[in-house]
Motif scaffolding. Structure first.
Motif, PDB file in Angstrom:
ATOM      1  N   LYS A   1       0.828  -1.167   0.099  1.00 39.17           N
ATOM      2  CA  LYS A   1       0.045  -0.059  -0.139  1.00 39.17           C
ATOM      3  C   LYS A   1       0.820   1.267  -0.130  1.00 39.17           C
ATOM      4  O   LYS A   1       0.674   2.240  -0.673  1.00 39.17           O
TER       5      LYS A   1
ATOM      6  N   TRP B   1       1.089   2.895  -3.217  1.00 40.45           N
ATOM      7  CA  TRP B   1       0.073   3.129  -4.287  1.00 40.45           C
ATOM      8  C   TRP B   1      -0.380   4.604  -4.929  1.00 40.45           C
ATOM      9  O   TRP B   1      -0.523   4.562  -6.069  1.00 40.45           O
ATOM     10  N   ASP B   2       0.239   5.501  -4.076  1.00 43.07           N
ATOM     11  CA  ASP B   2       0.146   6.972  -4.761  1.00 43.07           C
ATOM     12  C   ASP B   2       1.505   7.511  -4.734  1.00 43.07           C
ATOM     13  O   ASP B   2       1.856   8.764  -4.918  1.00 43.07           O
TER      14      ASP B   2
ATOM     15  N   SER C   1       2.852  -5.091 -11.231  1.00 47.43           N
ATOM     16  CA  SER C   1       3.840  -4.580 -10.185  1.00 47.43           C
ATOM     17  C   SER C   1       5.140  -5.234 -10.194  1.00 47.43           C
ATOM     18  O   SER C   1       6.058  -4.761  -9.459  1.00 47.43           O
TER      19      SER C   1
ATOM     20  N   ILE D   1      -2.189  -4.869  -8.487  1.00 43.32           N
ATOM     21  CA  ILE D   1      -1.565  -3.322  -9.141  1.00 43.32           C
ATOM     22  C   ILE D   1      -1.084  -3.012 -10.362  1.00 43.32           C
ATOM     23  O   ILE D   1      -0.327  -3.900 -10.961  1.00 43.32           O
TER      24      ILE D   1
ATOM     25  N   LYS E   1      -0.495   4.598 -10.068  1.00 43.99           N
ATOM     26  CA  LYS E   1      -0.629   3.324  -9.559  1.00 43.99           C
ATOM     27  C   LYS E   1      -2.166   3.132  -9.571  1.00 43.99           C
ATOM     28  O   LYS E   1      -2.699   3.905  -8.775  1.00 43.99           O
TER      29      LYS E   1
ATOM     30  N   VAL F   1      -5.140   0.492  -8.317  1.00 39.87           N
ATOM     31  CA  VAL F   1      -5.635  -0.873  -7.977  1.00 39.87           C
ATOM     32  C   VAL F   1      -6.674  -1.502  -8.759  1.00 39.87           C
ATOM     33  O   VAL F   1      -7.877  -0.641  -8.746  1.00 39.87           O
TER      34      VAL F   1
END
Length: 901
Positions: free
Chosen positions: A739, A742-743, A858, A885, A896, A898
């Protein structure tokens, strides 16, 4: 037939005996006759001809062909001429068959003057052809000497005729000869053809080398002759006919001389290809007209100049420069070479251009990209000099085992200055048994081989640049068997193929002086010395070589004031070939830094002494002046190897009794720096942020990382199309789907296997050819920042220009500073919505960003490429991909997503 062409004794294949006998055997198929097909080119050497798929070897050619068989004849343009069409010229008889001749048939030897025009033949007999005996078709029966078992071997014939000045407008002259057994023909005293007789001097008792019989003895065979042998007014043709044995029962002779008139005939065709049936003797001429361009002569027998005023000069085929002749080429001249053509020098070439008006030798643009041959120097009469010359598109010469470079010398001395040889299809320079000087030049090769290879002569190379390639066995400079040679002030870089060296010195090269070299990016050895050679190497900078110097096979090497950086092993002495012993070397006043393996190595068959030097990996032997520690290069990450204030290498060397700085005075390389490892997070307390390293591109240009690898610490191979933009960062992690990423605004790729040790280990980054471009070995405890191993901490390189393999150039930083940093400026408003998503997503792309949209897994695998139409928005359906991802990259910008199912 074997005939004499007034210069050399050649062997030419004309269908005469066995082929014609074979035709007789084929009479059941209707092949009962043959006819001569004559081909010529006008003007001479204006083009070349092909019969079906066979190249006609001469501009004038005659040979027998089967009657009534269609033949495809092709005219091929040569540079400087354009094809106009085919003509069948009108045949004009100058000496008719059956003409009257003076003859001598008493068996005597008349010496050599008998063929000259002024010879007095008034006492000879006269008669009309055909001459001979035994066949029953003779017009004039000649005497054979009275004994059937001891007949006359040779009979002599002379014919005098006149030519008007207008006759020389004819396009060609052909002799057609009937002879049994063999003959020699002279025109105005000059021998023009010799049929199957020895090439040495002959007399009245010289037997023909073979006999002929029916049907070959019934046919005339034709040859073109050189018009320059004829003259306006009175001319003489003389013929001597020889028997194959003293008991030969027949002899025959007749001759026709004809000229061919092109002017008054029309074109059969203007196409290059002509389908033609031979039904009787036929003569065809391919007619060309000159384009007005200047053509380099085929033979240069005296001094000749290629002037700029006539440039470009065209080379149609091989150009030969005779011994003692000089070809001078003026500044600004371009020479355009036809495919496979060569310049073959037994004399001298003086080609001296200027910085503003270089001489250029390259393929004729009409034939580009076909390559041409080479310029070869063979047993030359003097030293050839080439200055400010550019050579392009060359390949190899007429004898590739010897002439395998654009410039090939065998016992041909060369003085070469300001040459550019970067775009050729073979090696740039090779010499054998020659004296070669190469200065201020740039060489590059596309192929396996050496940029310059010098054997068994003398050589001096100064102020040159050698650019490598990725081919195997591609060396910059190869010296073999050289005495007192010099290599000075050269730049050698990017020899990236297997077994490729900067310098390769061998075969008992003696007393070679090497100094002021910059050598970097070499997959094998920067400098290789072997085979009982002796070399002194001073003031060299060697960077990013798998072996800085490889010294072997009883070589003896002195190394002084050299700097080594980023080599796997800077100096290695070893026995390569069993029984040859190792290398013997002394190293002084040098810096051995940032080696990824050992600072030095010497096996039991070798000897390596080191004094007044410093290393920062393997401690040096206990000897006078040796130091261990950071040499404090100023900015080695960007190839600046100046010594910073406080460096232990300053004034720690020893030149006699005088202190000096260790290392080379060469302190920089003009090259884009490689990516460096700039952050390390080992996650010793196993938080939600997975361990990672950061790779930073300190270069102002994008780096292609495809097939780069990390081979220590963990294993990873960068997938295709992976790149780092200028000053961009990329992260490698154990878990790219975590996580925390993610950003994250930068590229994040997941390594294949392995993990970072909390206590320290080596990390090695290799580029796609196998060069180690970054190597660090962090450790705890040690001189690395101990706080960087605490919970929530990472290690950060203070400055990418410094040496990142020293712990003092790193500091500890809180991990949250990386993940909580405001990255909006980096994102520049790139957004993805919805995120998480189930299928179609929208991508808002930053203004002026036109790069394609790339999707990665990923693990860094490229999933797809989509076109960015420049509108600032794109819609992509992710439903075709697996849940997880997905990384979306547009230029420098990354997001990224999800993906849910």
């Amino acid at each position: 037939d074997i005939y004499w062409n007034s210069k050399v004794c050649d062997v030419r294949a004309y269908v005469e005996e066995r082929p014609m006998a074979l035709l007789t055997d084929l009479s059941r198929y209707g092949y009962t006759e043959i006819a001569n097909l004559g081909l010529s080119v006008a003007p001479a050497n204006a083009g070349s001809l092909k019969i079906n798929d066979l190249i006609v070897p001469e501009s004038n050619w005659i040979g027998p062909y089967l009657n009534n068989q269609e033949t495809l004849i092709t005219a091929v343009d040569k540079s400087g001429f354009r094809f106009l069409g085919w003509k069948s010229p009108e045949k004009k008889i100058l000496i008719a068959k059956g003409s009257e001749w003076k003859y001598l048939d008493n068996g005597s030897d008349v010496g050599t003057a008998w063929s000259e025009p002024e010879f007095d033949d008034s006492s000879w007999k006269s008669g009309h052809a055909q001459f001979g005996y035994g066949d029953g078709d003779e017009t004039t029966i000649i005497d054979y000497g009275g004994s059937s078992s001891n007949r006359n071997i040779t009979t002599y014939f002379r014919h005098t005729f006149s030519l008007s000045p207008e006759s020389f407008s004819l396009s060609g002259f052909v002799i057609s000869l009937l002879k049994d057994d063999r003959a020699v023909v002279y025109v105005n005293g000059t021998e023009v053809l010799r049929c199957n007789l020895p090439c040495s001097a002959i007399s009245s008792s010289t037997l023909a080398l073979s006999s002929i019989s029916d049907p070959a003895e019934l046919y005339f065979t034709s040859w073109f002759i050189d018009a320059s042998l004829l003259q306006s007014g009175e001319n003489v043709i003389a013929v001597e006919v020889h028997q194959n044995s003293k008991s030969s029962w027949d002899v025959s002779f007749d001759l026709e001389l004809a000229g061919f008139d092109l002017v008054s005939t029309n074109y059969l065709s203007t196409g290059n290809e002509l389908a033609f049936k031979v039904t009787t003797d036929a003569f065809l001429t391919a007619v060309y007209e000159p384009t007005g361009q200047c053509i380099v002569p085929e033979f240069i027998s005296g001094d000749f100049t290629l002037s700029k005023a006539c440039s470009p000069w065209l080379v149609q085929g091989d150009v030969s420069i005779d011994f003692g002749a000089t070809l001078t080429i003026e500044p600004g001249v371009e020479i355009w070479m036809s495919p496979k053509s060569n310049i073959l020098s037994n004399g001298q070439i003086v080609a001296i251009g200027t910085a503003k008006e270089r001489i250029v030798i390259k393929s004729d643009p009409e034939y580009f990209p076909q390559s041409w041959g080479a310029i070869t120097f063979l047993n030359t009469s003097g030293t050839s000099e080439l200055r400010y010359v550019t050579i392009e598109n060359a390949s190899e010469g007429v004898l590739p085992i010897r002439d395998y470079a654009a410039l090939s010398a065998f016992k041909g001395d060369l003085l070469l200055d300001n040459l550019i040889l970067e775009d050729n299809e073979s090696n740039p320079i090779v010499s054998r048994y020659s004296d070669v000087v190469l200065t201020n030049s740039t060489l590059r090769s596309k192929v396996t081989g050496d940029l310059i290879n010098v054997k068994y002569g003398t050589a001096r190379i100064e102020n040159c640049v050698f650019k490598g390639n990725a081919m195997p066995d591609n060396d910059a400079i190869d010296y073999d068997g050289i005495t007192d040679g010099i290599i000075h002030n050269c730049l050698i870089h990017d020899f990236l193929g297997y077994n490729s060296d900067g310098l390769d010195i061998g075969e008992k090269t003696t007393n070679l002086s090497v100094d002021s070299l910059t050598i970097f990016n070499i997959t094998d050895k920067g400098i290789s010395v072997g085979q009982n050679s002796s070399v002194t190497i001073k003031n060299a900078l060697l960077v990013n070589c798998n072996l800085g110097m490889g010294l072997k096979d009883l070589s003896r090497v002195i190394i002084d004031h050299c700097s080594f950086y980023g080599n796997c092993i800077p100096v290695n002495c070893y026995e390569k070939n069993p029984g040859s012993a190792g290398g013997i070397a002394s190293l002084t006043n040098s810096i051995l830094s940032n080696s990824s393996n050992l600072s030095f190595s010497a096996d039991s068959k070798s000897s390596l002494s080191i004094q007044y030097s410093i290393s920062d990996n393997t401690p040096l032997p206990s000897a006078p002046g040796n130091l261990f520690g950071n040499p404090l290069f100023l900015n080695p990450g960007v190839f600046d190897f100046s010594l910073a204030a406080g460096s232990r290498a300053l004034l720690s060397g020893q030149d006699g009794a005088t202190p000096s700085n260790m290392g080379s005075t060469i302190q920089s390389i003009d090259s884009e720096p490689y990516p460096v490892i700039s952050r390390i997070f080992t996650n010793p307390f196993k938080t939600s942020i997975p361990e990672f390293i950061c790779i930073y591109n300190p270069s102002p240009r994008t780096r292609d990382l495809a097939n780069y690898t990390v081979s220590k610490g963990f294993t990873f191979t960068f997938p295709p199309e992976t790149s780092l933009a200028d000053y961009e960062t990329l992260y490698l992690t154990s878990d790219a789907g975590a996580k925390a990423w993610w950003d994250f605004p930068f590229q994040v790729l997941q390594w294949d296997e392995g993990q970072l040790s909390d206590g320290g280990e080596a990390i090695e980054l290799m580029e796609n050819h196998g060069l180690v471009i970054d190597y660090i070995k962090y450790e705890y405890p040690g001189n690395w920042p101990s706080a960087g191993f605490l919970e929530g901490k990472m290690m950060v390189l203070t400055n990418p220009k410094t040496d990142n393999h020293f712990g003092e150039n790193w500091l500890a930083e809180t991990i949250e500073t990386l993940f909580n940093t405001d990255t909006s400026s980096n994102l520049a408003e790139m957004r993805v919505y919805p995120n998480p998503g189930f299928g179609k997503i929208g991508i808002w792309i930053p203004e002026n960003e036109l790069s394609d949209i790339l999707l990665y897994s990923s693990q860094g695998k490229l999933l797809g490429k989509y076109i960015n139409d420049g509108t600032g928005f794109a819609e992509i359906d992710l439903g075709i991909y697996d849940q997880g991802i997905i990384l979306i990259k547009v230029g420098k910008h990354m997001k990224k997503v999800v993906l849910l199912k």
